[in-house]
Scaffold this motif. Structure first.
Motif, PDB file in Angstrom:
ATOM      1  N   GLY A  30     -40.746 -26.443  12.544  1.00 34.10           N
ATOM      2  CA  GLY A  30     -40.545 -26.211  13.968  1.00 34.10           C
ATOM      3  C   GLY A  30     -40.689 -24.771  14.400  1.00 34.10           C
ATOM      4  N   GLN A  31     -41.312 -23.949  13.552  1.00 34.70           N
ATOM      5  CA  GLN A  31     -41.420 -22.538  13.881  1.00 34.70           C
ATOM      6  C   GLN A  31     -42.592 -22.270  14.821  1.00 34.70           C
ATOM      7  OE1 GLN A  31     -39.638 -19.870  13.271  1.00 34.70           O
ATOM      8  NE2 GLN A  31     -38.072 -20.961  12.132  1.00 34.70           N
ATOM      9  N   SER A  32     -42.359 -21.458  15.829  1.00 32.98           N
ATOM     10  CA  SER A  32     -43.438 -20.955  16.663  1.00 32.98           C
ATOM     11  C   SER A  32     -44.140 -19.842  15.902  1.00 32.98           C
ATOM     12  CB  SER A  32     -42.878 -20.409  17.975  1.00 32.98           C
ATOM     13  OG  SER A  32     -42.032 -19.294  17.710  1.00 32.98           O
ATOM     14  N   VAL A  33     -45.250 -19.347  16.453  1.00 32.78           N
ATOM     15  CA  VAL A  33     -45.951 -18.225  15.826  1.00 32.78           C
ATOM     16  C   VAL A  33     -45.017 -17.022  15.721  1.00 32.78           C
ATOM     17  CG1 VAL A  33     -47.818 -16.553  16.129  1.00 32.78           C
ATOM     18  CG2 VAL A  33     -48.235 -18.975  16.541  1.00 32.78           C
ATOM     19  N   GLU A  34     -44.305 -16.735  16.811  1.00 40.86           N
ATOM     20  CA  GLU A  34     -43.387 -15.601  16.784  1.00 40.86           C
ATOM     21  C   GLU A  34     -42.292 -15.807  15.743  1.00 40.86           C
ATOM     22  OE1 GLU A  34     -40.637 -12.886  19.801  1.00 40.86           O
ATOM     23  OE2 GLU A  34     -41.600 -14.716  20.527  1.00 40.86           O
ATOM     24  N   GLY A  35     -41.807 -17.054  15.619  1.00 42.42           N
ATOM     25  CA  GLY A  35     -40.779 -17.346  14.622  1.00 42.42           C
ATOM     26  C   GLY A  35     -41.283 -17.124  13.211  1.00 42.42           C
ATOM     27  N   ILE A  36     -42.514 -17.556  12.938  1.00 39.93           N
ATOM     28  CA  ILE A  36     -43.106 -17.360  11.611  1.00 39.93           C
ATOM     29  C   ILE A  36     -43.215 -15.872  11.294  1.00 39.93           C
ATOM     30  CG2 ILE A  36     -45.242 -17.604  10.268  1.00 39.93           C
ATOM     31  CD1 ILE A  36     -45.677 -20.282  11.709  1.00 39.93           C
ATOM     32  N   LEU A  37     -43.677 -15.098  12.277  1.00 42.17           N
ATOM     33  CA  LEU A  37     -43.843 -13.664  12.061  1.00 42.17           C
ATOM     34  C   LEU A  37     -42.506 -12.972  11.841  1.00 42.17           C
ATOM     35  CD1 LEU A  37     -46.586 -12.887  14.731  1.00 42.17           C
ATOM     36  CD2 LEU A  37     -46.881 -13.094  12.265  1.00 42.17           C
ATOM     37  N   GLN A  38     -41.501 -13.353  12.634  1.00 36.84           N
ATOM     38  CA  GLN A  38     -40.186 -12.744  12.457  1.00 36.84           C
ATOM     39  C   GLN A  38     -39.599 -13.077  11.094  1.00 36.84           C
ATOM     40  OE1 GLN A  38     -37.741 -13.861  15.785  1.00 36.84           O
ATOM     41  NE2 GLN A  38     -38.734 -12.445  17.191  1.00 36.84           N
ATOM     42  N   ASN A  39     -39.739 -14.337  10.682  1.00 38.00           N
ATOM     43  CA  ASN A  39     -39.205 -14.740   9.384  1.00 38.00           C
ATOM     44  C   ASN A  39     -39.954 -14.082   8.235  1.00 38.00           C
ATOM     45  OD1 ASN A  39     -37.353 -16.301  10.680  1.00 38.00           O
ATOM     46  ND2 ASN A  39     -38.200 -18.272  10.072  1.00 38.00           N
ATOM     47  N   ALA A  40     -41.278 -13.951   8.381  1.00 35.51           N
ATOM     48  CA  ALA A  40     -42.064 -13.291   7.338  1.00 35.51           C
ATOM     49  C   ALA A  40     -41.640 -11.832   7.188  1.00 35.51           C
ATOM     50  CB  ALA A  40     -43.547 -13.375   7.663  1.00 35.51           C
ATOM     51  N   THR A  41     -41.398 -11.179   8.321  1.00 41.98           N
ATOM     52  CA  THR A  41     -40.963  -9.783   8.294  1.00 41.98           C
ATOM     53  C   THR A  41     -39.590  -9.669   7.646  1.00 41.98           C
ATOM     54  OG1 THR A  41     -42.122  -9.509  10.391  1.00 41.98           O
ATOM     55  CG2 THR A  41     -40.688  -7.720   9.701  1.00 41.98           C
ATOM     56  N   GLN A  42     -38.706 -10.593   7.987  1.00 47.50           N
ATOM     57  CA  GLN A  42     -37.366 -10.583   7.408  1.00 47.50           C
ATOM     58  C   GLN A  42     -37.418 -10.858   5.908  1.00 47.50           C
ATOM     59  OE1 GLN A  42     -34.496  -9.882   9.312  1.00 47.50           O
ATOM     60  NE2 GLN A  42     -33.700  -9.605   7.244  1.00 47.50           N
ATOM     61  N   ALA A  43     -38.305 -11.767   5.484  1.00 43.57           N
ATOM     62  CA  ALA A  43     -38.456 -12.080   4.062  1.00 43.57           C
ATOM     63  C   ALA A  43     -38.937 -10.864   3.281  1.00 43.57           C
ATOM     64  CB  ALA A  43     -39.419 -13.255   3.877  1.00 43.57           C
ATOM     65  N   LEU A  44     -39.921 -10.165   3.830  1.00 44.28           N
ATOM     66  CA  LEU A  44     -40.424  -8.953   3.170  1.00 44.28           C
ATOM     67  C   LEU A  44     -39.327  -7.899   3.056  1.00 44.28           C
ATOM     68  CD1 LEU A  44     -44.039  -8.038   4.396  1.00 44.28           C
ATOM     69  CD2 LEU A  44     -43.251  -8.473   2.065  1.00 44.28           C
ATOM     70  N   SER A  45     -38.585  -7.700   4.139  1.00 48.63           N
ATOM     71  CA  SER A  45     -37.526  -6.711   4.133  1.00 48.63           C
ATOM     72  C   SER A  45     -36.455  -7.067   3.105  1.00 48.63           C
ATOM     73  CB  SER A  45     -36.903  -6.600   5.529  1.00 48.63           C
ATOM     74  OG  SER A  45     -35.800  -5.728   5.529  1.00 48.63           O
ATOM     75  N   LEU A  71     -36.689  -2.897   1.779  1.00 45.51           N
ATOM     76  CA  LEU A  71     -37.311  -1.872   2.602  1.00 45.51           C
ATOM     77  C   LEU A  71     -37.330  -2.364   4.046  1.00 45.51           C
ATOM     78  CD1 LEU A  71     -40.341  -1.082   0.244  1.00 45.51           C
ATOM     79  CD2 LEU A  71     -38.201   0.216   0.423  1.00 45.51           C
ATOM     80  N   THR A  72     -37.952  -1.613   4.927  1.00 46.48           N
ATOM     81  CA  THR A  72     -38.072  -2.018   6.327  1.00 46.48           C
ATOM     82  C   THR A  72     -39.364  -2.812   6.501  1.00 46.48           C
ATOM     83  OG1 THR A  72     -36.850  -0.086   7.100  1.00 46.48           O
ATOM     84  CG2 THR A  72     -38.275  -1.192   8.698  1.00 46.48           C
ATOM     85  N   GLY A  73     -39.246  -4.062   6.952  1.00 48.72           N
ATOM     86  CA  GLY A  73     -40.418  -4.895   7.164  1.00 48.72           C
ATOM     87  C   GLY A  73     -40.920  -4.784   8.593  1.00 48.72           C
ATOM     88  N   LEU A  74     -42.230  -4.902   8.771  1.00 51.62           N
ATOM     89  CA  LEU A  74     -42.802  -4.854  10.111  1.00 51.62           C
ATOM     90  C   LEU A  74     -44.042  -5.726  10.172  1.00 51.62           C
ATOM     91  CD1 LEU A  74     -45.480  -2.793   9.880  1.00 51.62           C
ATOM     92  CD2 LEU A  74     -43.652  -1.118   9.692  1.00 51.62           C
ATOM     93  N   VAL A  75     -44.339  -6.184  11.385  1.00 52.65           N
ATOM     94  CA  VAL A  75     -45.536  -6.983  11.603  1.00 52.65           C
ATOM     95  C   VAL A  75     -46.087  -6.699  12.993  1.00 52.65           C
ATOM     96  CG1 VAL A  75     -44.268  -8.998  12.456  1.00 52.65           C
ATOM     97  CG2 VAL A  75     -46.541  -9.304  11.512  1.00 52.65           C
ATOM     98  N   VAL A  76     -47.398  -6.574  13.083  1.00 55.51           N
ATOM     99  CA  VAL A  76     -48.067  -6.502  14.374  1.00 55.51           C
ATOM    100  C   VAL A  76     -48.512  -7.914  14.717  1.00 55.51           C
ATOM    101  CG1 VAL A  76     -50.061  -5.624  15.623  1.00 55.51           C
ATOM    102  CG2 VAL A  76     -48.811  -4.125  14.089  1.00 55.51           C
ATOM    103  N   ALA A  77     -47.974  -8.446  15.823  1.00 60.91           N
ATOM    104  CA  ALA A  77     -48.275  -9.822  16.230  1.00 60.91           C
ATOM    105  C   ALA A  77     -49.727  -9.931  16.666  1.00 60.91           C
ATOM    106  CB  ALA A  77     -47.336 -10.239  17.357  1.00 60.91           C
ATOM    107  N   PRO A  78     -50.279 -11.148  16.634  1.00 63.92           N
ATOM    108  CA  PRO A  78     -51.701 -11.329  16.948  1.00 63.92           C
ATOM    109  C   PRO A  78     -52.076 -10.810  18.323  1.00 63.92           C
ATOM    110  CG  PRO A  78     -50.774 -13.339  16.047  1.00 63.92           C
ATOM    111  CD  PRO A  78     -49.626 -12.413  16.302  1.00 63.92           C
ATOM    112  N   LYS A  79     -53.279 -10.267  18.399  1.00 65.12           N
ATOM    113  CA  LYS A  79     -53.821  -9.888  19.696  1.00 65.12           C
ATOM    114  C   LYS A  79     -54.219 -11.149  20.453  1.00 65.12           C
ATOM    115  CE  LYS A  79     -55.653  -5.580  17.865  1.00 65.12           C
ATOM    116  NZ  LYS A  79     -56.870  -4.777  17.611  1.00 65.12           N
ATOM    117  N   SER A  80     -54.528 -10.961  21.713  1.00 60.90           N
ATOM    118  CA  SER A  80     -54.809 -12.112  22.567  1.00 60.90           C
ATOM    119  C   SER A  80     -56.248 -12.611  22.395  1.00 60.90           C
ATOM    120  CB  SER A  80     -54.542 -11.746  24.032  1.00 60.90           C
ATOM    121  OG  SER A  80     -53.223 -11.331  24.199  1.00 60.90           O
ATOM    122  N   HIS A  81     -56.582 -13.041  21.175  1.00 60.50           N
ATOM    123  CA  HIS A  81     -57.904 -13.599  20.924  1.00 60.50           C
ATOM    124  C   HIS A  81     -57.927 -15.106  21.193  1.00 60.50           C
ATOM    125  CE1 HIS A  81     -59.589  -9.965  19.448  1.00 60.50           C
ATOM    126  NE2 HIS A  81     -58.886  -9.920  18.338  1.00 60.50           N
TER     127      HIS A  81
END
Length: 344
Positions: free
Chosen positions: A103-118, A123-133
């Protein structure tokens, strides 16, 4: 430059950097001469270390102290000598479990991936969300108050973005509905970039068959989205990890400056977007970039792609220059590829 080193210099350099990454302490010639597998006298090691220092790869923090790698030396080590490890099955499962939550949205997946990496890297995790392609699925103008409206865009890949625009005080709700209908007919199923010039041409030539106020609403909506269509949003998690093992006041002041840069996010997004043409994981160490040079930090980032192999975003970590590169690099690479498969 690493390829210019002979086998003896290369081995001494490798051992000094390995020791630094493990302990953070300078390494002396006598300590190296006692290590198993290095059949070189302390005097010979001192000569090799002096040559490496002259080459700008090592430095001595104090008189008669051992040597540490310079940032240039550390970068050359990571690029040319480092043997990258593999993730454990548990690490892969942990990242997948976070990213594949139902049930994850794109933003949810990105936030969780960043949290998993961190969490895994400490360390400090970061992600640049997709551009409007992605093509648009829905667009709507919603009245907020006299003179202000909310524009809502939903893309086919599930990204939802909202922007507030200024509109004439006399605009009626019916004009917002008409603006919504007009743009929906021309945008749904297409990207904003693809349709932008066509819509602007219609408005300029008065072929849009809209009254003046409705045209103004459309123009304001397009202006705010066109200005941000190429921009990327930044998600940062685990900033507190940057403060670990940082006792000196000077270090804390530098980290505080980095926090301020992370809060503005613009400098970070611009830096990460330099990886738009990268084929794999990119590593920026210390003063190699202005943002981290003052904070003694490094950045490891990997791009993620859509189904057409276009780079649509970047994910990675920020940490001290003395980090476990052999472990973090494959972690970032695996997460970036997984995110690309899930949202591409």
């Amino acid at each position: 430059m690493i390829t210019d080193l002979n086998d003896r210099s290369r081995e001494v350099f490798r051992r000094i950097v390995d020791s630094y990454l493990q302990t953070g302490d300078p390494v002396g010639s006598r300590t190296l001469s006692r290590q198993p597998g290095l059949d070189i006298s302390a005097a010979t090691i001192r000569n090799v270390m002096a040559d490496l220092e002259d080459a700008g790869l090592l430095f001595s923090p104090h008189t008669s102290a051992g040597r540490l790698p310079t940032e240039i030396g550390l970068k050359l080590f990571v690029d040319g000598i480092l043997e990258v490890g593999n993730l454990t099955r548990e690490e892969r499962q942990s990242i997948e479990g976070e990213c594949k939550a139902t049930g994850q949205s794109v933003e949810g997946i990105l936030q969780n991936a960043t949290q998993a990496l961190s969490g895994l890297s400490h360390l400090t995790g970061l992600v640049v969300a997709p551009k409007s392609h992605a093509p648009l699925k829905h667009i709507e103008f919603v009245a907020l108050s006299p003179g202000r409206a909310l524009v809502v865009l939903v893309t086919e890949n599930g990204v939802v973005e909202n922007r507030i625009i200024e509109i004439p005080m006399t605009v009626l709700p019916s004009a917002l509905v008409e603006a919504t209908n007009y743009l929906s007919k021309r945008l749904v199923g297409r990207t904003l970039i693809d349709a932008l010039d066509e819509i602007k041409a219609e408005l300029t030539s008065h072929q849009a068959q809209l009254d003046a106020l409705t045209s103004k609403v459309v123009e304001e909506g397009l202006a705010v989205w066109a200005g941000g269509a190429s921009q990327s949003s930044l998600i940062v998690r685990g900033q507190a990890n940057l403060l670990e093992d940082r006792d000196a006041a000077a270090d804390l002041e530098r980290i505080r400056a980095l926090f301020e840069a992370l809060e503005t996010k613009e400098s970070m997004a611009r830096l990460i977007e330099t990886t738009d043409t990268a084929n794999g994981v990119q590593i920026f160490i210390g003063a190699e970039n202005n943002l981290f040079g003052m904070s003694g930090c490094s950045l490891i980032v990997g791009p993620y792609r859509d189904t057409k192999e276009r780079i649509i975003g970047t994910i990675g970590v920020i940490g001290p220059t003395r980090m476990n590169y052999a472990r973090i690099i494959p972690m970032v690479d695996y997460t970036a590829k997984l995110v690309g498969r899930l949202i591409g």
